[in-house]
Design an enzyme around this catalytic site. Structure first.
Site, short mmCIF file in Angstrom:
data_model
loop_
_atom_site.label_atom_id
_atom_site.label_comp_id
_atom_site.label_asym_id
_atom_site.label_seq_id
_atom_site.Cartn_x
_atom_site.Cartn_y
_atom_site.Cartn_z
N HIS A 132 36.94 41.49 38.25
CA HIS A 132 35.39 41.75 38.15
C HIS A 132 34.98 42.53 39.28
O HIS A 132 34.57 44.02 38.94
CB HIS A 132 34.57 40.63 38.13
CG HIS A 132 33.24 41.03 38.12
ND1 HIS A 132 32.36 40.84 36.96
CD2 HIS A 132 32.25 41.40 38.91
CE1 HIS A 132 31.08 41.32 37.20
NE2 HIS A 132 31.06 41.54 38.49
N GLU A 133 35.38 42.40 40.48
CA GLU A 133 34.81 43.24 41.63
C GLU A 133 35.60 44.60 41.59
O GLU A 133 35.01 45.56 41.85
CB GLU A 133 34.99 42.40 42.99
CG GLU A 133 33.91 41.17 43.14
CD GLU A 133 32.42 41.48 42.85
OE1 GLU A 133 32.04 42.95 43.04
OE2 GLU A 133 31.83 40.63 42.10
N HIS B 245 34.08 47.05 39.52
CA HIS B 245 32.99 47.82 39.99
C HIS B 245 33.69 48.90 40.91
O HIS B 245 33.02 50.28 41.11
CB HIS B 245 32.13 46.94 41.23
CG HIS B 245 31.39 46.01 40.36
ND1 HIS B 245 30.30 46.44 39.44
CD2 HIS B 245 31.19 44.58 40.62
CE1 HIS B 245 29.46 45.51 39.00
NE2 HIS B 245 30.16 44.34 39.48
N HIS C 222 34.73 51.82 39.20
CA HIS C 222 33.50 52.63 38.72
C HIS C 222 33.13 53.79 39.85
O HIS C 222 32.84 55.03 39.60
CB HIS C 222 32.33 51.72 38.53
CG HIS C 222 31.03 52.18 37.65
ND1 HIS C 222 30.04 51.40 37.36
CD2 HIS C 222 31.12 53.41 36.82
CE1 HIS C 222 29.41 52.28 36.60
NE2 HIS C 222 29.74 53.38 36.29
ZN LIG Z 1 29.36 42.46 39.43
#
Ligand SMILES: [Zn+2]
Length: 677
Positions: free
Chosen positions: A467-468, A471, A474
């Site tokens: 998940h991290e 980011h 991104h």
């Molecule tokens: Zn998050």
């Protein structure tokens, strides 16, 4: 010479951590604020009519010294705080709030932006430049730029006070979390933990001067992962009680008065800005647009989630009864009996997965591997580069053709100086205007194994890492002109979307087969275990959806109060908000209670905690798109990268989504995934 004074000469402009000392921060902040105000004053002093080039461009160029020091300082105050960072953060909070107001409430600057906005159709601007004008105009307007002078003065007071009390909330929370760590006297009380976890608890005790005893440190959410393992019911009860006591037990770290004050100040400030509530002001500038849209969505999901949780509760009680337990299921029993039922029903033992999730393999052969297949990027550790802590490791990221992308820094282990949870932040954001390189960071809170032991992650920790890292991608793939739009600078209720999408690759067969190998034997995770994990994917979703929705509703409730509403009792307010939503089942406590709900009261996700499920609609719909289009391929990765990740905040996000998907997102994949049909 202050190391913040000029651009770093290290590779990728990595901040020169080895040269930065405590005395450098404060003057750099003060000079940085002064410098930016001078830059703004120069824009406004121009007697020329406002143009994009004499107003927006210098505005976007302004504040680079402040950005440099703020990125480094706030990374440190989150990841490695001490008395120095705590004191400086508290001192700076009101100064930075006042600084932001000095810009957003500057009448001359707003006049120039408004004039450009008025004529934006005639200015012959590229679409990103035109969008920049629109975004500044909207943000300044919502921040109060159009208010009369006396109202602006009141607004400044609210912002200043809020920055102080939210900083204090976070400081109290860290202190109470450390203070409430569970101290155990006897090894038998740790029964159910692995030998590695037990020795880590012994080491944690030694670090606190409690030789011969055991310390279990708390995690940010209500539920602690050890609740699934600890066989001693009394210890489980104490661990959950300690977690829930944070900020609400009296004494110097009590957060109740701060919660009440923060909610009241935000409501009053919203009224000043012309909104019925803080939630109305926040959602006006999100993809949701109104609190009612949020309430409709949460309200649509809550009854099904609560119903599923009650069915799960009956299963767990049946398990207790079958064992002749002779007691009623309590909140601290949920995870423990869930594991038993999971084993009985699906033959899946989550503890047995840990040996297949050795950190280094998960990172390199899982997370990096998936990114390589999707986007062609490669990762090379740069042991010659130092970050903010010896535990923070630096990787250089390169495109498939070898050209540089940026740096990725990961700081894995928990420590008392690190705030709870996991997050991504940046030490440098891409923009062609400034030419700054990309430096993105992930912080996790994985307990450090005992000396010589491998770091074996839990299933949830692997999810968190993927998940991290989503980011991080991104940020790494940003490809915009203006710094304002780089990477994760998107609407809050959109920002979780790319990170959630990246979770998908954790169990993708090709990826899982590459990383999930037994740390000692090297054997791959058995296929039937993989199949059973997949089969059990909606198991316990009633609980996890309910505890999440409870927190999201609580966040909305606190921020839908009007300026004249009087709330005096935190616990009573919580109880009635949860009861109204039908999410007041005592065995399914909210993921965060108000006094330790950092997302909402330290800020960042205030009136925005709904964002996770909001963006999960897009995530689940995207999962379906990948599945329909051949899954994990470079072509699919490149499309996702160019149409969604790369554009950052430079375009309307739902339009970008339509561009990627060919239509608006459907909610059905989310309902299927969470078993909410
Ligand atoms: Zn998050």
């Amino acid at each position: 010479m202050n190391p913040f004074a000029s651009t770093s000469t290290l590779p990728f402009e990595l901040p020169p951590f080895a040269l930065i000392a405590e005395e450098h921060y404060r003057p750099a902040f003060l000079d940085g604020m002064a410098e930016q105000l001078a830059e703004i004053a120069a824009i406004c002093a121009s007697t020329d009519a406002p143009t994009f080039d004499n107003t927006m461009v210098p505005l976007e160029r302004s504040g680079q010294l402040l950005t440099r020091v703020a990125e480094v300082f706030f990374n440190r105050s989150s990841s490695d705080s001490d008395d120095f960072t705590n004191a400086l953060a508290e001192e700076l909070a009101p100064l930075l709030a006042a600084h932001a107001d000095a810009i957003r409430l500057d009448p001359a600057l707003f006049r120039r932006i408004a004039a450009l906005h008025e004529r934006r159709g005639l200015l012959d601007l590229e679409s990103e430049a035109r969008y920049l004008v629109e975004r500044y105009f909207t943000e300044f307007t919502l921040a109060g730029a159009g208010l009369a002078d006396d109202d602006k003065a009141r607004l400044r007071d609210y912002n200043k006070r809020l920055s102080t009390v939210t900083t204090r909330f976070e400081k109290n929370l860290l202190a109470d979390t450390n203070d409430l760590a569970l101290v155990l006297d006897d090894a038998s009380e740790l029964d159910g933990l692995t030998p590695g976890q037990t020795s880590a608890a012994a080491e944690a005790a030694t670090e606190r001067g409690l030789d011969g005893r055991y310390v279990i440190t708390l995690v940010l959410p209500t539920s602690h992962p050890y609740l699934a393992q600890l066989t001693n019911r009394g210890v489980r009860e104490r661990l959950l009680a300690a977690s829930r006591a944070r900020g609400i037990r009296g004494g110097q770290f009590d957060n109740r008065d701060l919660v009440l004050e923060i909610a009241r100040l935000r409501a009053e400030r919203a009224r000043l800005l012309g909104f019925d509530s803080h939630a109305a002001g926040v959602t006006a500038d999100q993809t949701a647009k109104t609190p009612q849209a949020v309430a409709d969505m949460l309200g649509r999901l809550a009854p099904a989630a609560a119903r599923n949780a009650r069915a799960e509760q009956a299963d767990l009680q049946a398990q207790i009864d079958a064992e002749g337990g002779g007691f009623e299921l309590a909140a601290w029993d949920w995870a423990f009996y869930t594991e038993k039922v999971r084993r009985a029903r699906y033959n899946v033992d989550t503890a047995a997965m840990r040996p297949y999730f050795e950190f280094e393999r998960v990172l390199q052969d899982g997370v990096f591997y998936a990114a390589n297949l999707l986007y062609g990027v490669t990762f090379t550790e740069r042991t010659d580069l130092v970050a903010w802590h010896p535990g923070a490791r630096v990787f250089e990221v390169a495109e498939a053709d070898g050209s540089p992308v940026g740096l990725y820094i990961i700081d894995v282990y928990t420590r008392d100086s690190k705030r709870g949870g996991a997050w991504m932040n940046a030490l440098g954001s891409q923009s062609t205007l400034l030419g700054t390189p990309r430096i993105v960071c992930n912080n996790l809170n994985v307990p450090r194994p005992a000396a010589g032991e491998p770091t074996l992650l839990s299933f949830d920790e692997v999810v968190t890492l993927f998940h991290e890292f989503g980011h991080a991608l991104h940020g790494l793939f940003a490809r915009v002109t203006f710094p304002k739009f780089a990477g994760t600078n998107v609407y809050r209720d959109f920002v979780e979307f790319p990170s959630q999408v990246n979770e998908m690759w954790m169990l993708w067969p090709e990826v899982l087969a590459n990383y999930a190998r037994h740390h000692a034997t090297g054997d791959p995770m058995p296929q039937d275990l993989v199949d059973r994990i997949q089969a059990s994917s909606t198991f316990n979703e009633g609980f996890s959806t309910s505890e999440y929705l409870a927190a999201a509703l609580l966040d909305q409730a606190w921020h839908r109060i009007g300026a004249d509403d009087v709330v005096t009792d935190v616990a009573a307010f919580e109880a009635s908000a949860l009861a109204a939503a039908g999410l007041d089942n005592p065995v399914v406590p909210t993921r965060y209670a108000s006094t330790y709900f950092a997302h909402t009261f330290a800020g960042g996700y205030d009136a925005g905690y709904y964002s996770y499920i909001w963006s999960e609609v897009l995530d689940a719909d995207t999962g379906e798109w990948f599945a329909e289009n051949g899954g994990l391929t470079r072509a699919n990765g490149d499309r996702f990268r160019s149409r969604l990740l790369g554009v950052g905040g430079s375009t309307e996000p739902l339009a970008a989504y339509r561009d990627f998907r060919g239509r608006d997102a459907s909610m059905q994949p989310l309902l299927d995934r969470r078993g909410l049909n």
